[in-house]
Design an enzyme around this catalytic site. Structure first.
Site, PDB file in Angstrom:
ATOM      1  N   HIS A 105       0.708  -0.908   0.147  1.00 38.11           N
ATOM      2  CA  HIS A 105      -0.066   0.357   0.001  1.00 38.11           C
ATOM      3  C   HIS A 105       1.177   1.506  -0.391  1.00 38.11           C
ATOM      4  CE1 HIS A 105      -3.444   2.249   1.135  1.00 38.11           C
ATOM      5  NE2 HIS A 105      -2.698   3.543   2.112  1.00 38.11           N
ATOM      6  N   ASP A 108     -12.945   4.364  10.553  1.00 36.53           N
ATOM      7  CA  ASP A 108     -11.933   5.320  10.424  1.00 36.53           C
ATOM      8  C   ASP A 108     -12.717   6.954   9.258  1.00 36.53           C
ATOM      9  OD1 ASP A 108      -9.645   6.399   9.142  1.00 36.53           O
ATOM     10  OD2 ASP A 108     -10.585   5.136   7.425  1.00 36.53           O
ATOM     11  N   ARG A 141     -11.702  14.720  11.710  1.00 34.04           N
ATOM     12  CA  ARG A 141     -10.462  15.397  11.989  1.00 34.04           C
ATOM     13  C   ARG A 141     -10.127  16.264  10.716  1.00 34.04           C
ATOM     14  NH1 ARG A 141      -7.299   9.792  10.115  1.00 34.04           N
ATOM     15  NH2 ARG A 141      -5.261  11.413  10.997  1.00 34.04           N
ATOM     16  N   SER A 198      -5.297   5.250  11.180  1.00 38.06           N
ATOM     17  CA  SER A 198      -6.070   5.486   9.665  1.00 38.06           C
ATOM     18  C   SER A 198      -5.476   4.483   8.621  1.00 38.06           C
ATOM     19  CB  SER A 198      -6.567   6.454   8.866  1.00 38.06           C
ATOM     20  OG  SER A 198      -6.524   6.490   8.197  1.00 38.06           O
ATOM     21  N   LYS A 232      -6.993  -0.165   7.991  1.00 38.17           N
ATOM     22  CA  LYS A 232      -7.569  -0.574   7.213  1.00 38.17           C
ATOM     23  C   LYS A 232      -6.921  -1.778   6.012  1.00 38.17           C
ATOM     24  CE  LYS A 232      -7.739   3.603   5.696  1.00 38.17           C
ATOM     25  NZ  LYS A 232      -7.021   5.349   5.719  1.00 38.17           N
TER      26      LYS A 232
HETATM   27  N1  URA Z   1      -4.249   8.386   4.436  1.00 34.49           N
HETATM   28  C1  URA Z   1      -5.060   7.755   4.924  1.00 34.49           C
HETATM   29  O1  URA Z   1      -5.614   6.316   5.108  1.00 34.49           O
HETATM   30  N2  URA Z   1      -5.251   7.602   5.915  1.00 34.49           N
HETATM   31  C2  URA Z   1      -4.730   8.919   6.675  1.00 34.49           C
HETATM   32  O2  URA Z   1      -4.995   9.683   7.550  1.00 34.49           O
HETATM   33  C3  URA Z   1      -3.906   9.824   6.492  1.00 34.49           C
HETATM   34  C4  URA Z   1      -3.502   9.594   5.039  1.00 34.49           C
END
Ligand code: URA
Length: 436
Positions: free
Chosen positions: A82, A161, A168, A183, A187
């Protein structure tokens, strides 16, 4: 337990216990804790930070807040690569079929983009007919059959998230290392892999602007992985200038096809081979990175990586004519050229400014509902360190409107800095961070 006590504890800089974090995530999702209280807590986290243990506990609570993909039927070593995101980053489109061609199955969930260009899913959807919305069974069966699938994230993957990110975004609390780490990694945990390779980018076109920030984020994510028993390996790479030469959507697929055919730009090919070799190493397929790169390079040369890409596109309903004739992916009404006004060397090519020039063509979106232009984009002809003569082509702009093409060219002209001295070739892969 009361949310006000949790906010007070963080405001005083105290560490949370797992029960407090679970209470907070549960309450946020079932509506029993108000957004303003979660927002106050987010600000306290931003100002006081969280230790590694708390970051791990938050990641864990978020990861299991919704659907979790079970990839165990695909084998014991499931690797997920990723990227934290950058300009011209199309590595997923290349690595997925490349690793599959080398016998490592890749089940990849990706997102759409909000910002300057689309995300991996938008780029793929520039191929007419291609479906990225696959059911869990379709997704897993495709990986079993051909070794590769790229699908869009289901709506209920890590709902915590989504909610936290919305808050945020509007409370100026995005830039907390702990919150970003939780975050990103939550995922990845929910997406089912047991070895996670993260390309952490820093520089003008990245989320993290400095190497120090990228290092801090990488250490935090590696520590979260260690506590979860799922190795997280971070590769810190530079995003001062775009990756590869193509920036847009269809145009990035075009460049991915060239790269899968062993005719891609050097920097993009180098990064794909490195990340791919690291994945082979972590999956126990090779003894060192050099051997991994050698195997993967062979897959680019013998055509098997491109063949795997075609199989994946056909399986997901995409029109294969666009892969056989990739010029169709950049078939815009107009094309513009940016040429050099003086001779010398490209001293700097600012990734963020290139991204803005691309956005001016309609390649990205502001809001989720916005449509994007799949064929528009930028093809760089000169990058940092290249020698140029007055009048040389710096970049070609593909546009579907004369006005946006002119606008994009004006912005792009500010991305190039020309000097008379030859600059050092910029380094791309800076270091690898993993927990001991
Ligand atoms: N990418 C993400 O998936 N989350 C964040 O908080 C910042 C960048």
């Amino acid at each position: 337990m009361k949310m006000i006590d949790i906010i007070a504890a963080k405001k005083s800089g105290n560490a949370h216990a797992q029960e407090e974090i679970n209470f907070l995530i549960r309450g946020m999702l079932d509506g029993s804790i108000a957004d303003y209280q979660i927002s106050a807590w987010l600000m306290a986290v931003c100002l006081k930070g969280m230790n590694f243990e708390e970051s791990y506990m938050l990641t864990d609570a978020m990861a299991y807040s919704g659907d979790v993909i079970d990839l165990s039927s695909l084998g014991s070593h499931i690797v997920d690569k990723h990227s934290t995101g950058g300009v011209g980053d199309k590595t997923t489109l290349i690595l997925t079929p490349l690793l599959a061609a080398a016998g490592v199955p890749v089940a990849k969930l990706s997102g759409r983009g909000l910002g300057f260009t689309g995300g991996t899913i938008d780029k793929l959807e520039s191929i007419p007919g291609l479906r990225t919305s696959l059911s869990n069974d379709e997704f897993i069966n495709q990986v079993k059959n051909i070794g590769a699938a790229i699908a869009s994230q289901t709506a209920n993957l890590v709902p915590a998230d989504k909610k936290l990110y919305e808050l945020r975004d509007v409370t100026c609390t995005v830039d907390s290392i702990s919150l970003i780490a939780a975050s990103v990694v939550s995922k990845k945990f929910a997406a089912g892999a047991n070895t996670i390779i993260l390309d952490v980018k820093f520089g003008s076109g990245a989320f993290m602007k400095t190497l120090e920030e990228a290092e801090e984020l990488s250490v935090t994510m590696a520590e979260i992985g260690k506590r979860a028993g799922k190795p997280v390996v971070c590769v810190i790479t530079s995003m001062e200038q775009p990756l590869g030469n193509a920036i847009g959507n269809g145009i990035e697929v075009f460049e991915s096809i060239q790269t899968l055919n062993n005719e891609g730009p050097e920097d993009l090919t180098e990064l794909c081979l490195y990340l791919g070799a690291l994945s082979l190493l972590k999956a126990g397929k090779v003894k060192d990175i050099e051997k991994g790169k050698e195997i993967l390079r062979e897959k680019l040369i013998d055509g098997s990586a491109l063949e795997k890409f075609k199989q994946m596109i056909i399986a997901q309903g995409g029109n294969i004519e666009y892969i056989e004739n990739p010029e169709k992916l950049i078939d815009t009404k107009f094309a513009f050229e940016l040429t050099a006004e003086s001779s010398g060397y490209v001293n700097k090519l600012d990734a963020l400014t290139v991204a803005k020039a691309s956005k001016a063509l309609g390649t990205g979106r502001e809001k989720k509902e916005d449509t994007i232009d799949y064929t528009a984009g930028i093809l760089l002809n000169k990058k940092t360190g290249d020698k140029i003569n007055k009048g040389d082509l710096l970049a070609k702009i593909y546009s579907n409107s004369i006005e946006s093409g002119h606008n994009s060219r004006e912005i792009l002209s500010h991305a190039y800095q020309i000097s008379s001295d030859k600059p050092e070739k910029p380094e791309l892969i800076i270091k690898v961070v993993e927990s001991a």
